[in-house]
Design a protein around this motif. Sequence first.
Motif, PDB file in Angstrom:
ATOM      1  N   ARG A 202       0.830  -1.203   0.000  1.00 23.60           N
ATOM      2  CA  ARG A 202       0.000   0.000   0.000  1.00 23.60           C
ATOM      3  C   ARG A 202       0.865   1.254   0.000  1.00 23.60           C
ATOM      4  N   ALA A 203       0.791   1.989  -1.101  1.00 29.80           N
ATOM      5  CA  ALA A 203       1.525   3.241  -1.255  1.00 29.80           C
ATOM      6  C   ALA A 203       0.813   4.093  -2.290  1.00 29.80           C
ATOM      7  N   LEU A 204       1.107   5.381  -2.268  1.00 27.38           N
ATOM      8  CA  LEU A 204       0.554   6.309  -3.242  1.00 27.38           C
ATOM      9  C   LEU A 204       1.694   6.914  -4.059  1.00 27.38           C
ATOM     10  N   THR A 205       1.341   7.500  -5.195  1.00 29.54           N
ATOM     11  CA  THR A 205       2.302   8.136  -6.081  1.00 29.54           C
ATOM     12  C   THR A 205       1.941   9.614  -6.203  1.00 29.54           C
ATOM     13  N   PRO A 206       2.916  10.532  -6.075  1.00 31.66           N
ATOM     14  CA  PRO A 206       2.597  11.946  -6.247  1.00 31.66           C
ATOM     15  C   PRO A 206       1.835  12.190  -7.553  1.00 31.66           C
ATOM     16  N   GLY A 207       0.757  12.977  -7.446  1.00 31.22           N
ATOM     17  CA  GLY A 207      -0.102  13.270  -8.581  1.00 31.22           C
ATOM     18  C   GLY A 207      -1.278  12.315  -8.727  1.00 31.22           C
ATOM     19  N   GLN A 208      -1.255  11.212  -7.988  1.00 33.15           N
ATOM     20  CA  GLN A 208      -2.312  10.193  -8.080  1.00 33.15           C
ATOM     21  C   GLN A 208      -3.614  10.711  -7.462  1.00 33.15           C
ATOM     22  N   ALA A 209      -4.723  10.529  -8.165  1.00 30.09           N
ATOM     23  CA  ALA A 209      -6.043  10.886  -7.649  1.00 30.09           C
ATOM     24  C   ALA A 209      -6.557   9.768  -6.745  1.00 30.09           C
ATOM     25  N   VAL A 210      -7.221  10.150  -5.646  1.00 37.30           N
ATOM     26  CA  VAL A 210      -7.759   9.181  -4.691  1.00 37.30           C
ATOM     27  C   VAL A 210      -9.118   9.640  -4.194  1.00 37.30           C
ATOM     28  N   ARG A 211      -9.876   8.689  -3.679  1.00 44.66           N
ATOM     29  CA  ARG A 211     -11.114   8.984  -2.941  1.00 44.66           C
ATOM     30  C   ARG A 211     -10.718   9.005  -1.477  1.00 44.66           C
ATOM     31  N   LEU A 212     -11.136  10.001  -0.748  1.00 43.71           N
ATOM     32  CA  LEU A 212     -10.638  10.238   0.600  1.00 43.71           C
ATOM     33  C   LEU A 212     -11.768  10.378   1.608  1.00 43.71           C
ATOM     34  N   ASP A 213     -11.715   9.585   2.666  1.00 43.51           N
ATOM     35  CA  ASP A 213     -12.552   9.797   3.852  1.00 43.51           C
ATOM     36  C   ASP A 213     -11.623  10.391   4.902  1.00 43.51           C
ATOM     37  N   TRP A 214     -11.978  11.541   5.470  1.00 44.19           N
ATOM     38  CA  TRP A 214     -11.087  12.242   6.385  1.00 44.19           C
ATOM     39  C   TRP A 214     -11.789  12.626   7.665  1.00 44.19           C
ATOM     40  N   GLU A 215     -10.954  12.999   8.651  1.00 43.80           N
ATOM     41  CA  GLU A 215     -11.465  13.510   9.910  1.00 43.80           C
ATOM     42  C   GLU A 215     -10.537  14.626  10.389  1.00 43.80           C
ATOM     43  N   SER A 216     -11.065  15.445  11.267  1.00 41.98           N
ATOM     44  CA  SER A 216     -10.239  16.430  11.948  1.00 41.98           C
ATOM     45  C   SER A 216     -10.625  16.379  13.424  1.00 41.98           C
ATOM     46  N   PRO A 217      -9.752  16.619  14.359  1.00 38.44           N
ATOM     47  CA  PRO A 217      -8.424  17.155  14.139  1.00 38.44           C
ATOM     48  C   PRO A 217      -7.501  16.148  13.470  1.00 38.44           C
ATOM     49  N   GLY A 218      -6.436  16.690  12.925  1.00 38.44           N
ATOM     50  CA  GLY A 218      -5.511  15.895  12.123  1.00 38.44           C
ATOM     51  C   GLY A 218      -4.382  15.269  12.908  1.00 38.44           C
ATOM     52  N   GLN A 219      -3.210  15.236  12.270  1.00 41.93           N
ATOM     53  CA  GLN A 219      -2.061  14.569  12.866  1.00 41.93           C
ATOM     54  C   GLN A 219      -0.777  15.147  12.295  1.00 41.93           C
ATOM     55  N   ASP A 220       0.265  15.142  13.102  1.00 42.51           N
ATOM     56  CA  ASP A 220       1.623  15.532  12.694  1.00 42.51           C
ATOM     57  C   ASP A 220       1.675  16.881  11.972  1.00 42.51           C
ATOM     58  N   GLY A 221       0.962  17.864  12.506  1.00 40.45           N
ATOM     59  CA  GLY A 221       1.012  19.206  11.944  1.00 40.45           C
ATOM     60  C   GLY A 221      -0.011  19.495  10.861  1.00 40.45           C
ATOM     61  N   TYR A 222      -0.814  18.516  10.491  1.00 41.34           N
ATOM     62  CA  TYR A 222      -1.866  18.708   9.484  1.00 41.34           C
ATOM     63  C   TYR A 222      -3.220  18.757  10.189  1.00 41.34           C
ATOM     64  N   ASP A 223      -4.123  19.608   9.704  1.00 39.20           N
ATOM     65  CA  ASP A 223      -5.443  19.748  10.325  1.00 39.20           C
ATOM     66  C   ASP A 223      -6.360  18.563  10.040  1.00 39.20           C
ATOM     67  N   TYR A 224      -6.002  17.751   9.033  1.00 40.19           N
ATOM     68  CA  TYR A 224      -6.860  16.641   8.622  1.00 40.19           C
ATOM     69  C   TYR A 224      -6.057  15.347   8.572  1.00 40.19           C
ATOM     70  N   ARG A 225      -6.750  14.242   8.850  1.00 40.87           N
ATOM     71  CA  ARG A 225      -6.150  12.903   8.836  1.00 40.87           C
ATOM     72  C   ARG A 225      -7.069  11.971   8.056  1.00 40.87           C
ATOM     73  N   ALA A 226      -6.484  11.177   7.178  1.00 45.61           N
ATOM     74  CA  ALA A 226      -7.273  10.209   6.403  1.00 45.61           C
ATOM     75  C   ALA A 226      -7.685   9.041   7.285  1.00 45.61           C
ATOM     76  N   VAL A 227      -8.924   8.582   7.090  1.00 50.48           N
ATOM     77  CA  VAL A 227      -9.372   7.361   7.751  1.00 50.48           C
ATOM     78  C   VAL A 227      -9.558   6.247   6.737  1.00 50.48           C
ATOM     79  N   ARG A 228      -9.676   6.609   5.442  1.00 54.35           N
ATOM     80  CA  ARG A 228      -9.747   5.629   4.364  1.00 54.35           C
ATOM     81  C   ARG A 228      -9.384   6.324   3.059  1.00 54.35           C
ATOM     82  N   VAL A 229      -8.509   5.685   2.291  1.00 54.97           N
ATOM     83  CA  VAL A 229      -8.094   6.217   1.008  1.00 54.97           C
ATOM     84  C   VAL A 229      -8.255   5.114  -0.042  1.00 54.97           C
ATOM     85  N   ILE A 230      -8.966   5.423  -1.117  1.00 59.00           N
ATOM     86  CA  ILE A 230      -9.179   4.465  -2.189  1.00 59.00           C
ATOM     87  C   ILE A 230      -8.531   5.015  -3.465  1.00 59.00           C
ATOM     88  N   PRO A 231      -7.436   4.382  -3.922  1.00 60.43           N
ATOM     89  CA  PRO A 231      -6.771   4.844  -5.148  1.00 60.43           C
ATOM     90  C   PRO A 231      -7.656   4.679  -6.372  1.00 60.43           C
TER      91      PRO A 231
END
Length: 77
Positions: A48-77
């Motif tokens: 499981r990895a992503l490639t820069p420029g790759q489009a994805v479907r994203l389920d997110w939540e906030s507050p985020g993590q590691d300095g970002y306001d948002y954190r992914a909970v599910r990513v579908i390439p």
Amino acid sequence: MTDRERTGTTTANTREWRDEEGWGVVDSPDTPGGCWVHFSHIDMPGYRALTPGQAVRLDWESPGQDGYDYRAVRVIP
């Protein structure tokens, strides 16, 4: 749920991916400043990895993590 604790679903583009660390950042209008993604939240078989420029479907939540306001909970390439 407070005003800062939100969730959503959107499409996003991969800004960066750090293979050696297993995380990256995706961008969408719904997650300004970027959304932190861990490899364990990528919904795909095998490595499981992503490639820069790759489009994805994203389920997110906030507050985020590691300095970002948002954190992914599910990513579908």
